[in-house]
Design a protein around this motif. Structure first.
Motif, PDB file in Angstrom:
ATOM      1  N   UNK A 185      27.122  32.786  52.345  1.00 31.52           N
ATOM      2  CA  UNK A 185      26.829  33.406  51.053  1.00 31.52           C
ATOM      3  C   UNK A 185      27.726  34.631  50.871  1.00 31.52           C
ATOM      4  N   UNK A 186      28.294  34.754  49.670  1.00 31.72           N
ATOM      5  CA  UNK A 186      29.097  35.926  49.303  1.00 31.72           C
ATOM      6  C   UNK A 186      28.383  36.661  48.177  1.00 31.72           C
ATOM      7  N   UNK A 187      28.195  37.978  48.351  1.00 30.68           N
ATOM      8  CA  UNK A 187      27.543  38.790  47.327  1.00 30.68           C
ATOM      9  C   UNK A 187      28.535  39.850  46.856  1.00 30.68           C
ATOM     10  N   UNK A 188      28.911  39.760  45.592  1.00 28.48           N
ATOM     11  CA  UNK A 188      29.811  40.733  44.967  1.00 28.48           C
ATOM     12  C   UNK A 188      28.976  41.812  44.293  1.00 28.48           C
ATOM     13  N   UNK A 189      29.246  43.073  44.608  1.00 28.64           N
ATOM     14  CA  UNK A 189      28.408  44.159  44.112  1.00 28.64           C
ATOM     15  C   UNK A 189      27.138  44.230  44.934  1.00 28.64           C
ATOM     16  N   UNK A 190      27.300  44.392  46.245  1.00 22.05           N
ATOM     17  CA  UNK A 190      26.170  44.209  47.163  1.00 22.05           C
ATOM     18  C   UNK A 190      25.319  45.453  47.382  1.00 22.05           C
ATOM     19  N   UNK A 191      25.775  46.616  46.926  1.00 24.97           N
ATOM     20  CA  UNK A 191      25.050  47.839  47.259  1.00 24.97           C
ATOM     21  C   UNK A 191      24.084  48.308  46.183  1.00 24.97           C
ATOM     22  N   UNK A 226      23.772  42.336  56.391  1.00 28.45           N
ATOM     23  CA  UNK A 226      25.053  41.691  56.077  1.00 28.45           C
ATOM     24  C   UNK A 226      25.850  41.432  57.349  1.00 28.45           C
ATOM     25  N   UNK A 227      26.379  40.218  57.474  1.00 34.54           N
ATOM     26  CA  UNK A 227      27.156  39.844  58.658  1.00 34.54           C
ATOM     27  C   UNK A 227      28.596  40.328  58.559  1.00 34.54           C
ATOM     28  N   UNK A 228      29.204  40.195  57.407  1.00 36.86           N
ATOM     29  CA  UNK A 228      30.560  40.672  57.154  1.00 36.86           C
ATOM     30  C   UNK A 228      30.537  41.584  55.942  1.00 36.86           C
ATOM     31  N   UNK A 229      31.354  42.626  55.968  1.00 31.86           N
ATOM     32  CA  UNK A 229      31.429  43.558  54.846  1.00 31.86           C
ATOM     33  C   UNK A 229      32.883  43.724  54.445  1.00 31.86           C
ATOM     34  N   UNK A 230      33.160  43.597  53.160  1.00 34.98           N
ATOM     35  CA  UNK A 230      34.500  43.766  52.616  1.00 34.98           C
ATOM     36  C   UNK A 230      34.513  44.977  51.702  1.00 34.98           C
ATOM     37  N   UNK A 231      35.418  45.909  51.984  1.00 35.71           N
ATOM     38  CA  UNK A 231      35.563  47.122  51.182  1.00 35.71           C
ATOM     39  C   UNK A 231      36.541  46.846  50.043  1.00 35.71           C
ATOM     40  N   UNK A 235      41.810  47.431  49.446  1.00 36.13           N
ATOM     41  CA  UNK A 235      42.842  46.457  49.121  1.00 36.13           C
ATOM     42  C   UNK A 235      42.258  45.308  48.334  1.00 36.13           C
ATOM     43  N   UNK A 236      43.054  44.327  48.024  1.00 33.32           N
ATOM     44  CA  UNK A 236      42.627  43.181  47.238  1.00 33.32           C
ATOM     45  C   UNK A 236      41.498  42.429  47.934  1.00 33.32           C
ATOM     46  N   UNK A 237      40.378  42.268  47.216  1.00 33.66           N
ATOM     47  CA  UNK A 237      39.258  41.497  47.769  1.00 33.66           C
ATOM     48  C   UNK A 237      39.686  40.051  47.994  1.00 33.66           C
ATOM     49  N   UNK A 238      40.502  39.519  47.077  1.00 28.79           N
ATOM     50  CA  UNK A 238      40.976  38.137  47.229  1.00 28.79           C
ATOM     51  C   UNK A 238      41.737  37.955  48.531  1.00 28.79           C
ATOM     52  N   UNK A 239      42.618  38.877  48.837  1.00 32.26           N
ATOM     53  CA  UNK A 239      43.404  38.765  50.064  1.00 32.26           C
ATOM     54  C   UNK A 239      42.510  38.864  51.292  1.00 32.26           C
ATOM     55  N   UNK A 240      41.512  39.744  51.240  1.00 36.27           N
ATOM     56  CA  UNK A 240      40.603  39.896  52.380  1.00 36.27           C
ATOM     57  C   UNK A 240      39.739  38.655  52.579  1.00 36.27           C
ATOM     58  N   UNK A 255      31.106  40.814  37.628  1.00 35.00           N
ATOM     59  CA  UNK A 255      31.617  40.220  36.402  1.00 35.00           C
ATOM     60  C   UNK A 255      33.049  40.629  36.100  1.00 35.00           C
ATOM     61  N   UNK A 256      33.479  40.355  34.889  1.00 28.12           N
ATOM     62  CA  UNK A 256      34.848  40.667  34.508  1.00 28.12           C
ATOM     63  C   UNK A 256      35.832  39.743  35.194  1.00 28.12           C
ATOM     64  N   UNK A 257      36.835  40.321  35.827  1.00 23.34           N
ATOM     65  CA  UNK A 257      37.902  39.525  36.433  1.00 23.34           C
ATOM     66  C   UNK A 257      37.436  38.734  37.648  1.00 23.34           C
ATOM     67  N   UNK A 258      36.283  39.114  38.219  1.00 23.80           N
ATOM     68  CA  UNK A 258      35.856  38.431  39.449  1.00 23.80           C
ATOM     69  C   UNK A 258      35.648  36.936  39.234  1.00 23.80           C
ATOM     70  N   UNK A 259      35.163  36.552  38.045  1.00 25.56           N
ATOM     71  CA  UNK A 259      34.864  35.135  37.862  1.00 25.56           C
ATOM     72  C   UNK A 259      36.117  34.280  37.690  1.00 25.56           C
ATOM     73  N   UNK A 260      37.276  34.915  37.546  1.00 22.65           N
ATOM     74  CA  UNK A 260      38.514  34.143  37.451  1.00 22.65           C
ATOM     75  C   UNK A 260      39.019  33.697  38.817  1.00 22.65           C
ATOM     76  N   UNK A 261      38.597  34.425  39.892  1.00 21.88           N
ATOM     77  CA  UNK A 261      39.086  34.055  41.221  1.00 21.88           C
ATOM     78  C   UNK A 261      37.980  33.745  42.228  1.00 21.88           C
TER      79      UNK A 261
END
Length: 373
Positions: A185-191, A226-231, A235-240, A255-261
């Motif tokens: 599971x990936x949660x964007x805007x997790x805090x 959370x098992x993994x955390x991405x800051x 840097x680019x979340x996509x690259x991470x 939302x916004x640009x996140x739903x494009x990738x």
């Protein structure tokens, strides 16, 4: 939660959309009848007389205490309430057309008739009066019925975000305690409020959770499981994300640009689902009117769902859904110690405007709560 001392609650009232367990589902009648005589005393409240910025919030000590109008209503003495981003948006007029129709579906209030308007989603308190058709509650019950392990302040922080996350994960996403073990599971805007709840419920169901937030919130989300955390600031979340395995489910609070990738990181042709809570549904109705707004929203979700279906993933919108049974399930998880409220800051009732400004600034680390009593 309305920012007033007492509160009328009924299952079909749009201003009472979040509450701990209500089985009051009887069809309302026009009788004005309750377990006690109607009251006509006044109470303090925070209201708005027009939509706008924070200065439109006005304190009054002359709001009439509500009375029972329908036999399926209860009156609640509010002990605590929380502020959600949607409350701040509604202060500025967001969703006014749709919500006014829901407040008065038969007569469709015209512009201005909703004022003075009290704002809010969440409330915790004590039942003062019950309509004669109410069987599940009695005067003195803690609303409604809140988890036994929580204070009113803690309980008021949960319902709106919990039911919003539950709607996205369970009702729309199809995940539950029986099928979630091992799911990625990936949660964007997790805090924020929804994100911190979503992490906990997914971990309670044995999923593997990757949380996206800023570095200063990483400690919080890890503590929640959370098992993994991405800051997202490093840097680019996509690259991470490219260094991680694909996901079975994505919850998007950004939302916004996140739903494009973001949907590109789902497992293809496996039933994987992307669910966003950031939709143009109410904006479309504000802009185009009820009928055209719903038509435009239907076209948008349909075309996006079809586009992603041909890519091998599911695309969905989710919204808050009021549900007594869901709140019962959530209360069980809370009392079992699997979910805890995450409260960033509390304010006294006299500082409701400061609480709104706090939420309006964003970058939440859990919820903002008003102590009313």
């Amino acid at each position: 939660m309305e920012f007033l001392k007492t509160y009328v609650l009924r299952r079909n009232a749009c201003t009472a959309v979040c509450f701990w367990r209500s089985k009051v589902v009887q069809k309302p009648s026009v009788r004005r009848i309750s377990t006690t005589s109607p009251r006509s005393t006044i109470m303090p409240a925070w209201v708005i007389d027009k939509y706008g910025k924070n200065e439109v919030l006005r304190f009054t000590q002359n709001m009439m205490i509500p009375i029972i109008h329908y036999p399926n209503e209860v009156i609640v003495k509010v002990h605590a309430a929380s502020v959600n981003p949607i409350d701040v948006n509604m202060r500025s007029g967001y969703g006014a057309k749709a919500l006014n129709m829901k407040r008065d579906p038969l007569h469709m209030k015209i512009k201005g008739e909703e004022f003075p308007l009290t704002l809010g989603r969440d409330v915790s308190g004590v039942v003062m009066e019950c309509g004669l058709d109410v069987k599940y509650f009695k005067p003195g019950d803690e609303v409604s019925h809140k988890p036994k392990s929580l204070t009113h302040t803690q309980a008021a922080s949960l319902p709106y975000v919990a039911l919003t996350a539950w709607s996205a994960i369970n009702k729309v996403g199809g995940l539950n305690d029986k099928n979630c073990a091992g799911k990625r599971v990936l949660i964007l805007g997790a805090s924020g409020g929804v994100g911190t709840f979503a992490i906990q419920v997914m971990k309670a169901w044995d999923a593997h959770v990757t949380a996206v937030c800023s570095q200063d919130a990483s400690g919080l989300v890890r503590k929640l499981g959370a098992d993994d955390v991405i800051d997202y600031k490093s840097g680019s979340v996509e690259e991470q994300l490219k260094s991680l395995k694909p996901f079975d489910f994505i919850l998007d609070n950004v939302g916004g640009s996140t739903e494009t990738w973001a949907p590109d990181f789902l497992k293809k042709w496996s039933g994987a689902t992307y669910v966003t809570l950031v939709t143009p549904f109410l904006l479309n109705m504000d802009r185009l009117g009820i009928a055209d707004g719903m038509l435009q929203s239907g076209f948008t979700i349909g075309s996006k769902a079809l586009k992603h279906f041909w890519k091998g993933v599911h695309y969905r919108w989710a919204f808050f859904m009021a549900s007594g049974p869901y709140l019962d399930d959530i209360a069980e998880l809370v009392d079992a110690g699997k979910i805890r409220p995450v409260i960033e800051q509390t304010f006294p009732f006299s500082k409701v405007p400061e609480a709104f400004l706090k939420v309006e600034r964003g970058h939440a680390r859990g919820k903002t709560v008003i102590n009313v009593v």
